[in-house]
Motif scaffolding. Structure first.
Motif, PDB file in Angstrom:
ATOM      1  N   CYS A 131       0.845  -1.192   0.000  1.00 29.91           N
ATOM      2  CA  CYS A 131       0.000   0.000   0.000  1.00 29.91           C
ATOM      3  C   CYS A 131       0.884   1.248   0.000  1.00 29.91           C
ATOM      4  O   CYS A 131       1.833   1.338   0.779  1.00 29.91           O
ATOM      5  CB  CYS A 131      -0.952  -0.001   1.189  1.00 29.91           C
ATOM      6  SG  CYS A 131      -0.156  -0.114   2.800  1.00 29.91           S
ATOM      7  N   LYS A 134      -0.369   7.238  -0.193  1.00 31.59           N
ATOM      8  CA  LYS A 134      -1.517   8.010  -0.665  1.00 31.59           C
ATOM      9  C   LYS A 134      -2.338   7.121  -1.581  1.00 31.59           C
ATOM     10  O   LYS A 134      -1.817   6.152  -2.151  1.00 31.59           O
ATOM     11  CB  LYS A 134      -1.051   9.258  -1.415  1.00 31.59           C
ATOM     12  CG  LYS A 134      -0.200   8.972  -2.638  1.00 31.59           C
ATOM     13  CD  LYS A 134       0.428  10.224  -3.227  1.00 31.59           C
ATOM     14  CE  LYS A 134       1.648  10.629  -2.450  1.00 31.59           C
ATOM     15  NZ  LYS A 134       2.397  11.748  -3.074  1.00 31.59           N
ATOM     16  N   ASP A 135      -3.635   7.403  -1.710  1.00 31.56           N
ATOM     17  CA  ASP A 135      -4.452   6.625  -2.636  1.00 31.56           C
ATOM     18  C   ASP A 135      -3.853   6.723  -4.027  1.00 31.56           C
ATOM     19  O   ASP A 135      -3.404   7.796  -4.463  1.00 31.56           O
ATOM     20  CB  ASP A 135      -5.891   7.145  -2.648  1.00 31.56           C
ATOM     21  CG  ASP A 135      -6.622   6.837  -1.343  1.00 31.56           C
ATOM     22  OD1 ASP A 135      -6.115   5.998  -0.570  1.00 31.56           O
ATOM     23  OD2 ASP A 135      -7.676   7.445  -1.107  1.00 31.56           O
ATOM     24  N   ASP A 229      -5.669   1.441  -1.885  1.00 31.65           N
ATOM     25  CA  ASP A 229      -6.213   2.236  -0.794  1.00 31.65           C
ATOM     26  C   ASP A 229      -5.142   2.353   0.285  1.00 31.65           C
ATOM     27  O   ASP A 229      -4.728   1.352   0.870  1.00 31.65           O
ATOM     28  CB  ASP A 229      -7.471   1.544  -0.252  1.00 31.65           C
ATOM     29  CG  ASP A 229      -8.092   2.258   0.924  1.00 31.65           C
ATOM     30  OD1 ASP A 229      -7.548   3.286   1.370  1.00 31.65           O
ATOM     31  OD2 ASP A 229      -9.122   1.763   1.435  1.00 31.65           O
ATOM     32  N   ARG A 230      -4.698   3.570   0.552  1.00 33.23           N
ATOM     33  CA  ARG A 230      -3.612   3.759   1.518  1.00 33.23           C
ATOM     34  C   ARG A 230      -4.004   3.314   2.926  1.00 33.23           C
ATOM     35  O   ARG A 230      -3.131   3.074   3.769  1.00 33.23           O
ATOM     36  CB  ARG A 230      -3.186   5.228   1.539  1.00 33.23           C
ATOM     37  CG  ARG A 230      -4.272   6.189   1.997  1.00 33.23           C
ATOM     38  CD  ARG A 230      -3.797   7.639   1.913  1.00 33.23           C
ATOM     39  NE  ARG A 230      -4.882   8.582   2.153  1.00 33.23           N
ATOM     40  CZ  ARG A 230      -5.299   8.953   3.354  1.00 33.23           C
ATOM     41  NH1 ARG A 230      -4.717   8.448   4.426  1.00 33.23           N
ATOM     42  NH2 ARG A 230      -6.286   9.824   3.488  1.00 33.23           N
ATOM     43  N   LYS A 231      -5.296   3.196   3.203  1.00 35.65           N
ATOM     44  CA  LYS A 231      -5.741   2.831   4.556  1.00 35.65           C
ATOM     45  C   LYS A 231      -5.760   1.319   4.769  1.00 35.65           C
ATOM     46  O   LYS A 231      -5.973   0.858   5.891  1.00 35.65           O
ATOM     47  CB  LYS A 231      -7.138   3.417   4.816  1.00 35.65           C
ATOM     48  CG  LYS A 231      -7.189   4.940   4.760  1.00 35.65           C
ATOM     49  CD  LYS A 231      -8.574   5.479   5.094  1.00 35.65           C
ATOM     50  CE  LYS A 231      -9.583   5.129   4.001  1.00 35.65           C
ATOM     51  NZ  LYS A 231      -9.266   5.762   2.712  1.00 35.65           N
ATOM     52  N   SER A 232      -5.572   0.547   3.704  1.00 34.43           N
ATOM     53  CA  SER A 232      -5.636  -0.914   3.813  1.00 34.43           C
ATOM     54  C   SER A 232      -4.232  -1.498   3.708  1.00 34.43           C
ATOM     55  O   SER A 232      -3.526  -1.242   2.729  1.00 34.43           O
ATOM     56  CB  SER A 232      -6.519  -1.483   2.702  1.00 34.43           C
ATOM     57  OG  SER A 232      -7.835  -0.993   2.804  1.00 34.43           O
ATOM     58  N   GLU A 233      -3.840  -2.256   4.699  1.00 35.96           N
ATOM     59  CA  GLU A 233      -2.542  -2.918   4.639  1.00 35.96           C
ATOM     60  C   GLU A 233      -2.507  -3.847   3.435  1.00 35.96           C
ATOM     61  O   GLU A 233      -3.477  -4.564   3.155  1.00 35.96           O
ATOM     62  CB  GLU A 233      -2.277  -3.715   5.918  1.00 35.96           C
ATOM     63  CG  GLU A 233      -0.934  -4.429   5.921  1.00 35.96           C
ATOM     64  CD  GLU A 233       0.237  -3.470   5.777  1.00 35.96           C
ATOM     65  OE1 GLU A 233       0.567  -3.107   4.619  1.00 35.96           O
ATOM     66  OE2 GLU A 233       0.803  -3.075   6.804  1.00 35.96           O
TER      67      GLU A 233
END
Length: 301
Positions: A131, A134-135, A229-233
């Motif tokens: 990841c 950033k997106d 998605d930067r929020k998902s490992e």
């Protein structure tokens, strides 16, 4: 509920039929929780090193195709790292990656899909997709057929026999790969040719959702993209194996990544049992393809 254990591979004919029909096939729970724990530890070590600018072989944001500007790894971030089998990888991590690549599970799946013997296989690429900070999204593409190729040439290229297997092995839940099933068997439609490169609603698209331990094999010339998605490992091992006798286009697709510069330095003698022999044999077939100087790049951007 206990985590799922590894499951036997589906019958070879079933795997080949799915790949031929859809352009991809998912093998669920191919690896056990114990294997996953080892793979994750090695992946975490390697990713931390790459994100800190201590690994020179990375895929930097926002560039999609090689070559990547390594100097931007710590400023723009990375979305992948290259060459997990490189001899300068930390010994224990390199050994774990090599066991996941040359081990019975992966080799059995590849030989089933390619309908070949172990002695036909060529060592190719082994990378990791992570990841980014950033997106980030890749545009729609086929790995080895550029967007400006006319329909008749595109179809001719798509009809060439499969001389390699390409896969994603998820170490965490992964919903990044988006594909258009069946698009590996036909030229792009006018809508696909004229679509925005980052179109979010391509007709027929689907997400190849993966759980930890799943492998998705896919035809690298299926119409596909990645959405991160930067929020998902995300730590997904991304590899290829080839067959002897590949054409120059396939050799370029592999050697453009610089693997020919170091493949001869690999030492697989610390791998267990027959894995060491297989590694050396596959390494020798890769070296036979040449070092890849001045082969150019499959895609431009």
């Amino acid at each position: 509920m206990p985590p799922p254990q590894s499951t036997p591979l589906p019958p070879p004919e079933q795997l080949r039929a799915a790949l031929a029909r859809d352009g991809f096939v998912r093998i669920p729970h191919a690896f056990s929780p114990e294997d996953l724990a080892r793979f994750r530890t090695a992946a975490q070590h390697a990713a931390a090193r790459a994100r800190a600018g201590q690994w020179p072989f990375v895929r930097t944001v926002p560039k999609q195709f090689p070559p990547w500007p390594v100097s931007e790894a710590t400023t723009e971030g990375i979305w992948g790292m290259q060459h997990l089998l490189h001899p300068s990888m930390a010994d224990e991590d390199r050994r774990v990656f090599a066991e996941s690549y040359f081990g019975d599970t992966m080799v059995a799946a590849v030989t089933a899909l390619l309908d070949c013997k172990r002695g036909d296989l060529v060592m190719e690429l082994y990378n990791m997709l992570v990841c980014p900070p950033k997106d980030f999204a890749l545009r729609w593409h086929r790995d080895d057929i550029g967007p400006d190729v006319p329909p008749d040439i595109e179809l001719e290229r798509l009809q060439e026999p499969m001389m390699h297997a390409q896969w994603n092995l998820a170490l965490y839940p992964d919903s990044s790969l988006v594909v258009v099933p069946g698009s590996h068997r036909r030229s792009r439609t006018e809508k696909e040719r004229n679509a925005d490169p980052f179109e979010d609603n391509m007709p027929g698209q689907m997400t190849a959702c993966m759980e930890p331990g799943d492998i998705v094999f896919y035809n690298n010339n299926i119409l596909h993209r990645g959405v991160y998605d930067r929020k998902s490992e995300r730590m997904t091992l991304h590899g290829t194996m080839g067959l002897q006798g590949a054409d120059p286009a396939r050799s370029r697709n592999i050697l453009q990544h610089g693997i020919g510069d170091w493949a001869g330095e690999c030492d697989f003698s610390d791998l267990p049992g027959e894995m060491a022999t297989l590694g050396r044999e596959m390494q020798g077939r890769l070296i036979g393809m040449g070092r890849g100087k001045d082969v150019g790049f499959s895609q431009q951007e």
